[in-house]
Design a protein around this motif. Structure first.
Motif, PDB file in Angstrom:
ATOM      1  N   ARG A 169      27.877 -19.625   4.860  1.00  0.00           N
ATOM      2  CA  ARG A 169      28.222 -19.192   3.507  1.00  0.00           C
ATOM      3  C   ARG A 169      27.145 -18.290   2.925  1.00  0.00           C
ATOM      4  NH1 ARG A 169      28.100 -23.069   0.015  1.00  0.00           N
ATOM      5  NH2 ARG A 169      27.294 -24.745   1.316  1.00  0.00           N
ATOM      6  N   ILE A 170      26.180 -17.903   3.747  1.00  0.00           N
ATOM      7  CA  ILE A 170      25.050 -17.119   3.254  1.00  0.00           C
ATOM      8  C   ILE A 170      25.170 -15.666   3.709  1.00  0.00           C
ATOM      9  CG2 ILE A 170      22.553 -16.802   3.312  1.00  0.00           C
ATOM     10  CD1 ILE A 170      22.237 -19.788   3.621  1.00  0.00           C
ATOM     11  N   THR A 171      25.136 -14.767   2.749  1.00  0.00           N
ATOM     12  CA  THR A 171      25.140 -13.325   2.992  1.00  0.00           C
ATOM     13  C   THR A 171      23.741 -12.783   2.734  1.00  0.00           C
ATOM     14  OG1 THR A 171      27.487 -12.991   2.510  1.00  0.00           O
ATOM     15  CG2 THR A 171      26.019 -11.128   2.116  1.00  0.00           C
ATOM     16  N   GLU A 172      23.268 -11.900   3.589  1.00  0.00           N
ATOM     17  CA  GLU A 172      21.931 -11.329   3.460  1.00  0.00           C
ATOM     18  C   GLU A 172      22.026  -9.832   3.204  1.00  0.00           C
ATOM     19  OE1 GLU A 172      19.433 -12.362   6.758  1.00  0.00           O
ATOM     20  OE2 GLU A 172      20.270 -14.396   6.915  1.00  0.00           O
ATOM     21  N   LEU A 173      21.310  -9.380   2.179  1.00  0.00           N
ATOM     22  CA  LEU A 173      21.278  -7.958   1.854  1.00  0.00           C
ATOM     23  C   LEU A 173      19.836  -7.467   1.866  1.00  0.00           C
ATOM     24  CD1 LEU A 173      23.426  -9.418  -0.478  1.00  0.00           C
ATOM     25  CD2 LEU A 173      24.142  -7.032  -0.424  1.00  0.00           C
ATOM     26  N   PHE A 174      19.613  -6.341   2.525  1.00  0.00           N
ATOM     27  CA  PHE A 174      18.297  -5.723   2.506  1.00  0.00           C
ATOM     28  C   PHE A 174      18.107  -5.049   1.152  1.00  0.00           C
ATOM     29  CE2 PHE A 174      15.742  -1.812   3.067  1.00  0.00           C
ATOM     30  CZ  PHE A 174      14.533  -2.392   3.423  1.00  0.00           C
TER      31      PHE A 174
ATOM     32  N   ASP B 170       0.850  -1.196   0.000  1.00  0.00           N
ATOM     33  CA  ASP B 170       0.000   0.000   0.000  1.00  0.00           C
ATOM     34  C   ASP B 170       0.880   1.238   0.000  1.00  0.00           C
ATOM     35  OD1 ASP B 170      -1.821   2.025   0.379  1.00  0.00           O
ATOM     36  OD2 ASP B 170      -2.900   1.043   2.018  1.00  0.00           O
ATOM     37  N   SER B 171       0.932   1.939  -1.136  1.00  0.00           N
ATOM     38  CA  SER B 171       1.820   3.094  -1.276  1.00  0.00           C
ATOM     39  C   SER B 171       1.441   4.250  -0.355  1.00  0.00           C
ATOM     40  CB  SER B 171       1.826   3.582  -2.725  1.00  0.00           C
ATOM     41  OG  SER B 171       0.520   3.968  -3.119  1.00  0.00           O
ATOM     42  N   SER B 172       0.193   4.246   0.167  1.00  0.00           N
ATOM     43  CA  SER B 172      -0.203   5.346   1.047  1.00  0.00           C
ATOM     44  C   SER B 172       0.566   5.324   2.371  1.00  0.00           C
ATOM     45  CB  SER B 172      -1.708   5.293   1.324  1.00  0.00           C
ATOM     46  OG  SER B 172      -2.057   4.156   2.109  1.00  0.00           O
ATOM     47  N   LEU B 173       1.182   4.174   2.691  1.00  0.00           N
ATOM     48  CA  LEU B 173       2.014   4.110   3.895  1.00  0.00           C
ATOM     49  C   LEU B 173       3.189   5.078   3.808  1.00  0.00           C
ATOM     50  CD1 LEU B 173       2.190   0.252   4.538  1.00  0.00           C
ATOM     51  CD2 LEU B 173       1.142   1.952   6.042  1.00  0.00           C
ATOM     52  N   ASP B 174       3.611   5.376   2.583  1.00  0.00           N
ATOM     53  CA  ASP B 174       4.774   6.248   2.394  1.00  0.00           C
ATOM     54  C   ASP B 174       4.405   7.724   2.380  1.00  0.00           C
ATOM     55  OD1 ASP B 174       6.430   4.044   2.254  1.00  0.00           O
ATOM     56  OD2 ASP B 174       6.318   3.904   0.066  1.00  0.00           O
ATOM     57  N   GLN B 175       3.130   8.021   2.407  1.00  0.00           N
ATOM     58  CA  GLN B 175       2.743   9.436   2.412  1.00  0.00           C
ATOM     59  C   GLN B 175       3.277  10.105   3.681  1.00  0.00           C
ATOM     60  OE1 GLN B 175      -1.496   9.761   1.926  1.00  0.00           O
ATOM     61  NE2 GLN B 175      -1.513   8.649  -0.008  1.00  0.00           N
ATOM     62  N   GLY B 176       3.811  11.267   3.494  1.00  0.00           N
ATOM     63  CA  GLY B 176       4.441  11.962   4.605  1.00  0.00           C
ATOM     64  C   GLY B 176       5.950  11.835   4.575  1.00  0.00           C
ATOM     65  N   GLY B 177       6.430  10.823   3.846  1.00  0.00           N
ATOM     66  CA  GLY B 177       7.871  10.637   3.730  1.00  0.00           C
ATOM     67  C   GLY B 177       8.477  11.617   2.740  1.00  0.00           C
ATOM     68  N   ARG B 178       9.561  12.218   3.126  1.00  0.00           N
ATOM     69  CA  ARG B 178      10.308  13.095   2.227  1.00  0.00           C
ATOM     70  C   ARG B 178      11.538  12.337   1.722  1.00  0.00           C
ATOM     71  NH1 ARG B 178      10.496  17.754   6.911  1.00  0.00           N
ATOM     72  NH2 ARG B 178       8.564  18.866   6.437  1.00  0.00           N
ATOM     73  N   ILE B 179      11.861  12.495   0.481  1.00  0.00           N
ATOM     74  CA  ILE B 179      13.060  11.927  -0.164  1.00  0.00           C
ATOM     75  C   ILE B 179      13.258  10.442   0.148  1.00  0.00           C
ATOM     76  CG2 ILE B 179      14.209  14.158  -0.309  1.00  0.00           C
ATOM     77  CD1 ILE B 179      15.926  13.432   2.076  1.00  0.00           C
ATOM     78  N   LEU B 180      12.164   9.669   0.126  1.00  0.00           N
ATOM     79  CA  LEU B 180      12.275   8.246   0.442  1.00  0.00           C
ATOM     80  C   LEU B 180      13.095   7.490  -0.594  1.00  0.00           C
ATOM     81  CD1 LEU B 180       8.747   7.286   1.831  1.00  0.00           C
ATOM     82  CD2 LEU B 180      10.837   7.822   3.076  1.00  0.00           C
ATOM     83  N   ASP B 181      13.062   7.943  -1.861  1.00  0.00           N
ATOM     84  CA  ASP B 181      13.854   7.268  -2.888  1.00  0.00           C
ATOM     85  C   ASP B 181      15.339   7.298  -2.557  1.00  0.00           C
ATOM     86  OD1 ASP B 181      11.605   6.679  -4.298  1.00  0.00           O
ATOM     87  OD2 ASP B 181      11.820   8.284  -5.775  1.00  0.00           O
ATOM     88  N   THR B 182      15.741   8.319  -1.836  1.00  0.00           N
ATOM     89  CA  THR B 182      17.148   8.439  -1.457  1.00  0.00           C
ATOM     90  C   THR B 182      17.457   7.700  -0.168  1.00  0.00           C
ATOM     91  OG1 THR B 182      17.257  10.620  -2.504  1.00  0.00           O
ATOM     92  CG2 THR B 182      18.990  10.073  -0.939  1.00  0.00           C
ATOM     93  N   ILE B 183      16.527   7.727   0.777  1.00  0.00           N
ATOM     94  CA  ILE B 183      16.774   7.130   2.093  1.00  0.00           C
ATOM     95  C   ILE B 183      16.568   5.620   2.092  1.00  0.00           C
ATOM     96  CG2 ILE B 183      15.940   7.046   4.483  1.00  0.00           C
ATOM     97  CD1 ILE B 183      15.303  10.002   4.258  1.00  0.00           C
ATOM     98  N   VAL B 184      15.508   5.155   1.437  1.00  0.00           N
ATOM     99  CA  VAL B 184      15.201   3.724   1.426  1.00  0.00           C
ATOM    100  C   VAL B 184      16.051   3.069   0.349  1.00  0.00           C
ATOM    101  CG1 VAL B 184      13.390   2.003   1.229  1.00  0.00           C
ATOM    102  CG2 VAL B 184      12.853   4.245   2.187  1.00  0.00           C
ATOM    103  N   ARG B 185      17.126   2.450   0.757  1.00  0.00           N
ATOM    104  CA  ARG B 185      18.105   1.918  -0.192  1.00  0.00           C
ATOM    105  C   ARG B 185      18.650   0.582   0.309  1.00  0.00           C
ATOM    106  NH1 ARG B 185      21.146   6.875  -1.229  1.00  0.00           N
ATOM    107  NH2 ARG B 185      23.091   5.826  -1.720  1.00  0.00           N
ATOM    108  N   PRO B 186      19.210  -0.202  -0.576  1.00  0.00           N
ATOM    109  CA  PRO B 186      19.742  -1.505  -0.164  1.00  0.00           C
ATOM    110  C   PRO B 186      21.014  -1.374   0.664  1.00  0.00           C
ATOM    111  CG  PRO B 186      20.217  -1.103  -2.484  1.00  0.00           C
ATOM    112  CD  PRO B 186      19.331   0.014  -2.028  1.00  0.00           C
ATOM    113  N   TYR B 187      21.296  -2.408   1.450  1.00  0.00           N
ATOM    114  CA  TYR B 187      22.532  -2.447   2.216  1.00  0.00           C
ATOM    115  C   TYR B 187      22.793  -3.886   2.662  1.00  0.00           C
ATOM    116  CZ  TYR B 187      19.456  -2.505   6.343  1.00  0.00           C
ATOM    117  OH  TYR B 187      18.488  -2.821   7.258  1.00  0.00           O
ATOM    118  N   PRO B 188      24.052  -4.276   2.858  1.00  0.00           N
ATOM    119  CA  PRO B 188      24.360  -5.605   3.385  1.00  0.00           C
ATOM    120  C   PRO B 188      24.018  -5.674   4.867  1.00  0.00           C
ATOM    121  CG  PRO B 188      26.377  -4.359   2.973  1.00  0.00           C
ATOM    122  CD  PRO B 188      25.258  -3.521   2.472  1.00  0.00           C
ATOM    123  N   ALA B 189      23.179  -6.619   5.239  1.00  0.00           N
ATOM    124  CA  ALA B 189      22.724  -6.739   6.620  1.00  0.00           C
ATOM    125  C   ALA B 189      23.527  -7.768   7.409  1.00  0.00           C
ATOM    126  CB  ALA B 189      21.233  -7.098   6.652  1.00  0.00           C
TER     127      ALA B 189
END
Length: 362
Positions: free
Chosen positions: A259-264, A173-192
């Motif tokens: 041997r398993i690496t997890e990435l968000f 549900d994309s409405s969950l992101d309403q209110g978020g500013r610059i989410l395309d920049t903040i919500v990004r992949p990373y090795p967890a």
């Protein structure tokens, strides 16, 4: 566990508290105090140390990433030099949302905030350091900001959020992101979780691509007491050798049992898109799968004991992977360098100077 926002040189190994973490704060002081950000950034850190001013100026977005990366690396490596190989965690960093005379609040266009945040997070990724963003404030409003200290740093604004009770809590549900500013920049992949030692991570938000490299470390089977002594000696050696984030130690680590690496890999990035994963180096032949429910990309690297190209004693081996979208994301802003931006101006000036010289020479 103790956190420090500064790094006193007097904290030599014999004076250090067990389980200590170096947790400094970092901001672009020039942009912070002027509340402005554009195609020009300044390395205030170097400027304050007496570096020739022209060497502290950076033009273009790639240069902003490099500028921030240099400053954060200096901060981290100063900690290593004083404390040895201790965990480093940037306890606070962020971007003022009311920059450029709060223009974004009037237009709804937060591109410059997104660009500054991308430069900042790219710099943190370059240095493979964990961090917390300042801040998330559910009470933030455009007019009143964070309601503290005159700040407006929250990447969430209640003014733009969906109304309570509307929408669903489903992940899609994309409405969950309403209110978020610059989410395309903040919500990004990373090795967890990494089955090894991270060496390099780079994410390009304009294409939705990232590269990741990690290494299989040398294992240590020392006893606890000898391990403590070894670690203390390593810390002293690292202080003497000016350790770098570009060359993390690969010795003295516990044996890697997975041997398993997890990435968000966020749902927001891959929803409705196809993506490809390629491997290089020792990672060739790895298996991967993606779990949408946990937004996790799993990578199972080959067993060194059964892989023809490696042996059971192969340590320090580098694994490489590349993740990309097909088709890639559309560019959010230009990635031109200083010379690409100003080459025509310089050529024009050069042409005028040569013409003047030729006129008087003849």
């Amino acid at each position: 566990m103790f956190f420090f926002q500064f790094c006193p040189e007097s904290w030599t190994p014999e004076r250090q508290i067990p389980n200590m973490v170096f947790s400094p704060h970092w901001y672009d002081l020039d942009a912070l105090f002027r509340k402005e950000f554009g195609n020009f950034t300044v390395n205030v850190q170097s400027l304050s140390r007496g570096v020739f001013p022209l060497k502290t100026f950076f033009w273009g977005h790639p240069s902003a990433r490099r500028n921030y990366g240099i400053q954060i690396r200096n901060l981290i490596e100063a900690g290593y030099k004083s404390l040895g190989e201790r965990p480093v965690f940037i306890g606070e960093t962020g971007v003022p949302m009311d920059m450029n005379k709060a223009e974004a609040f009037r237009t709804g266009n937060f591109t410059w905030q997104g660009r500054m945040m991308d430069a900042l997070i790219c710099a943190l990724e370059q240095n493979l350091v964990g961090f917390t963003l300042w801040n998330y404030n559910p009470l933030n409003e455009d007019a009143t900001g964070d309601q503290w200290n005159g700040e407006n740093f929250s990447w969430f604004s209640n003014y733009r959020a969906r109304k309570i009770g509307s929408g669903t809590n489903e992940q899609g549900d994309s409405s969950l992101d309403q209110g978020g500013r610059i989410l395309d920049t903040i919500v990004r992949p990373y090795p967890a979780k990494v089955a090894g030692i991270p060496l390099k991570f780079e994410y390009e938000v304009n294409r939705g691509e990232f590269t990741f490299e990690w290494a299989r470390p040398n294992s240590s089977s020392s006893s606890p007491s000898s391990t403590t002594t070894t670690t203390r000696n390593q810390n002293q050696n690292q202080m003497d050798a000016s350790p770098s984030v570009k060359s993390p130690p690969l010795d003295g680590h516990p044996e890697i049992t997975s041997r398993i690496t997890e990435l968000f890999v966020p749902h927001q990035l891959v929803f409705g898109k196809k993506f490809v994963v390629a491997f290089d180096g020792a990672a060739q032949g790895s298996q991967w799968w993606y779990d949408a429910a946990t937004q996790t990309l799993y990578v199972e690297q080959p067993d060194p004991a059964t892989t023809a190209t490696m042996t059971a004693t192969a340590t320090g081996t580098v694994y490489k992977m590349i993740f990309g979208l097909t088709p890639p994301n559309s560019s959010k802003w230009p990635l031109r360098s200083h010379w690409e931006d100003f080459a025509m101006y310089y050529l024009s000036i050069l042409a005028v100077v040569l013409a003047i010289i030729a006129y008087f020479a003849l």
